[in-house]
Scaffold this motif. Structure first.
Motif, PDB file in Angstrom:
ATOM      1  N   ARG A  54       0.829  -1.211   0.000  1.00 16.39           N
ATOM      2  CA  ARG A  54       0.000   0.000   0.000  1.00 16.39           C
ATOM      3  C   ARG A  54       0.859   1.255   0.000  1.00 16.39           C
ATOM      4  O   ARG A  54       1.870   1.339   0.699  1.00 16.39           O
ATOM      5  CB  ARG A  54      -0.940  -0.012   1.198  1.00 16.39           C
ATOM      6  CG  ARG A  54      -2.025  -1.064   1.085  1.00 16.39           C
ATOM      7  CD  ARG A  54      -3.085  -0.907   2.155  1.00 16.39           C
ATOM      8  NE  ARG A  54      -2.667  -1.376   3.460  1.00 16.39           N
ATOM      9  CZ  ARG A  54      -2.833  -2.638   3.893  1.00 16.39           C
ATOM     10  NH1 ARG A  54      -3.401  -3.540   3.110  1.00 16.39           N
ATOM     11  NH2 ARG A  54      -2.442  -2.992   5.104  1.00 16.39           N
ATOM     12  N   SER A  55       0.421   2.231  -0.757  1.00 18.08           N
ATOM     13  CA  SER A  55       1.102   3.517  -0.844  1.00 18.08           C
ATOM     14  C   SER A  55       0.469   4.516   0.106  1.00 18.08           C
ATOM     15  O   SER A  55      -0.749   4.502   0.324  1.00 18.08           O
ATOM     16  CB  SER A  55       1.022   4.054  -2.273  1.00 18.08           C
ATOM     17  OG  SER A  55       1.396   5.424  -2.322  1.00 18.08           O
ATOM     18  N   LEU A  56       1.275   5.407   0.641  1.00 20.55           N
ATOM     19  CA  LEU A  56       0.753   6.475   1.487  1.00 20.55           C
ATOM     20  C   LEU A  56       0.099   7.587   0.673  1.00 20.55           C
ATOM     21  O   LEU A  56      -0.464   8.523   1.250  1.00 20.55           O
ATOM     22  CB  LEU A  56       1.884   7.061   2.346  1.00 20.55           C
ATOM     23  CG  LEU A  56       2.473   6.116   3.402  1.00 20.55           C
ATOM     24  CD1 LEU A  56       3.640   6.781   4.128  1.00 20.55           C
ATOM     25  CD2 LEU A  56       1.402   5.679   4.399  1.00 20.55           C
ATOM     26  N   SER A  57       0.165   7.466  -0.662  1.00 24.91           N
ATOM     27  CA  SER A  57      -0.482   8.472  -1.515  1.00 24.91           C
ATOM     28  C   SER A  57      -1.379   7.824  -2.564  1.00 24.91           C
ATOM     29  O   SER A  57      -1.521   8.333  -3.673  1.00 24.91           O
ATOM     30  CB  SER A  57       0.561   9.366  -2.184  1.00 24.91           C
ATOM     31  OG  SER A  57       1.509   8.592  -2.905  1.00 24.91           O
ATOM     32  N   ASN A  58      -1.980   6.660  -2.230  1.00 25.97           N
ATOM     33  CA  ASN A  58      -2.972   6.098  -3.148  1.00 25.97           C
ATOM     34  C   ASN A  58      -4.254   6.933  -3.085  1.00 25.97           C
ATOM     35  O   ASN A  58      -4.372   7.842  -2.263  1.00 25.97           O
ATOM     36  CB  ASN A  58      -3.225   4.608  -2.864  1.00 25.97           C
ATOM     37  CG  ASN A  58      -3.796   4.345  -1.471  1.00 25.97           C
ATOM     38  OD1 ASN A  58      -4.528   5.154  -0.912  1.00 25.97           O
ATOM     39  ND2 ASN A  58      -3.461   3.191  -0.905  1.00 25.97           N
TER      40      ASN A  58
END
Length: 276
Positions: A54-58
Motif C-alpha cells: 500500500r502507498s501512502l499516496s494512493n
C-alpha cells in the motif's frame, strides 16, 4: 388534519441527511481491493502493509486526508474477490472484516486479478522479449472468467451491505493501459493482435463494472473514461509501462499499474462523486 410532505421533498431531505451523515468528518471509510487500489511503487510505501504494497499516496489516502475521514485501507496487491470475502493475504484477514456497522463509506477496486487482466499484459509483454514460461489466459478461460465476474462483484456489494447498512458504496474501475486508437510503443511491447485483445478485455471489464453499478445501485468511478488519452504510450500516462518484475520493498514502480498521476486523477473523481 396531518399534512403530508410531498414525496419528492421527503426524499430530498432524507438524501441530504444521509449524505451529511456519511461524509461527516471522522466518518469511517474502508478502502478494499487489489494493487490498483493499494498503489505499490507509488510514492512512499506504507511499511505496515508489508507485501500488500500500500502507498501512502494512493487515491483512498488522498481522499481521506482531504475529507478528514477515518480511513481503514486494507487493499492488497494480488487480491481477488475471494481475498475480500473469504481469506486474507500476507497474514491479514479477509478484507471484508474491516467493514463494521459504523462504516459510512466503502470504496473497492477488484476484479482484474479474477480475470487475469494484468497477468495477461505481463504474459504478452514477456513473450515479446523472448522470455520463457510466459503465461497468458486462453480465450475460453478469459470468457469464462468474465462471465463469472458479475456474480463475484455482486457478492462483494451484498457483503458490504450486510455488514454496514448505512455505508455508501463506490466501485472504482481500472485505468486502461492500451489506447483504443493508437499503436504500441517500447513501453507496451505487444503485437498488434495482442494489443487488440487487451483493448477488448479492457472494454469488457469496463462493461461489467458499469452494468454491476447500475444493477446494484452503487456509485462508480469511471476510470476507463478518465484514463482515455493517458494510456501507457501517452505523453502524460496514468499507467506505468512494462519492465521485468523487480519489486524491492515496493519502492520500484510496478509495470502496468497506476502511477501517482493516475492515483491523483482517481482521487479527484472519487471526491467529486462524494461532493454530490
Amino acid at each position: 388534519m396531518k399534512i403530508r410532505k410531498p414525496m419528492f421533498v421527503t426524499m430530498v431531505l432524507a438524501l441530504a441527511s444521509w449524505s451529511a451523515h456519511a461524509e461527516a468528518e471522522g466518518a469511517r471509510f474502508v478502502s478494499m481491493g487489489s494493487s490498483y487500489a493499494a498503489g505499490p511503487g507509488v510514492g512512499v510505501h506504507d511499511a505496515a502493509s508489508v507485501d500488500c504494497g500500500r502507498s501512502l499516496s494512493n487515491y483512498a489516502r488522498t481522499v481521506a486526508q482531504r475529507r478528514g475521514l477515518a480511513l481503514v485501507d486494507v487493499a492488497c496487491s494480488g487480491a481477488t474477490t475471494e481475498n475480500i470475502l473469504v481469506r486474507g493475504q500476507h497474514g491479514f484477514p479477509a478484507q471484508i472484516e474491516a467493514v463494521t456497522p459504523d462504516t459510512r463509506l466503502v470504496a473497492f477496486l477488484i476484479g482484474g486479478n479474477d480475470i487475469g487482466y494484468v497477468g495477461d499484459l505481463f504474459g504478452f509483454s514477456c513473450r515479446s522479449k523472448g522470455k520463457g514460461a510466459c503465461q497468458v489466459s486462453d480465450t475460453a478461460q478469459l470468457a469464462q472468467r468474465l462471465a463469472e465476474l458479475p456474480g463475484k462483484l455482486d457478492r462483494v456489494i451484498d457483503a458490504v451491505r450486510r455488514r454496514a447498512p448505512d455505508a455508501r458504496i463506490v466501485m472504482v474501475g481500472y485505468l486502461p493501459a492500451v489506447a483504443q486508437d493508437a499503436g504500441t510503443c517500447p513501453q507496451l511491447p505487444l503485437a498488434p493482435a495482442e494489443a487488440e485483445r487487451m483493448r477488448e478485455t479492457t472494454a469488457r471489464l469496463t462493461q461489467v463494472f458499469e452494468a454491476t453499478a447500475a444493477r446494484k445501485h452503487v456509485d462508480l468511478v469511471r476510470a476507463a473514461a478518465l484514463g482515455t488519452g493517458h494510456e501507457v504510450c501517452a505523453a502524460a500516462s496514468y499507467v506505468t509501462g512494462y519492465h521485468p518484475a523487480r519489486v524491492e520493498s515496493w519502492r520500484e514502480p510496478v509495470a502496468y499499474h497506476p502511477n501517482q498521476a493516475g492515483m491523483d486523477r482517481i482521487a479527484q473523481d472519487l471526491e467529486a462523486l462524494l461532493g454530490k
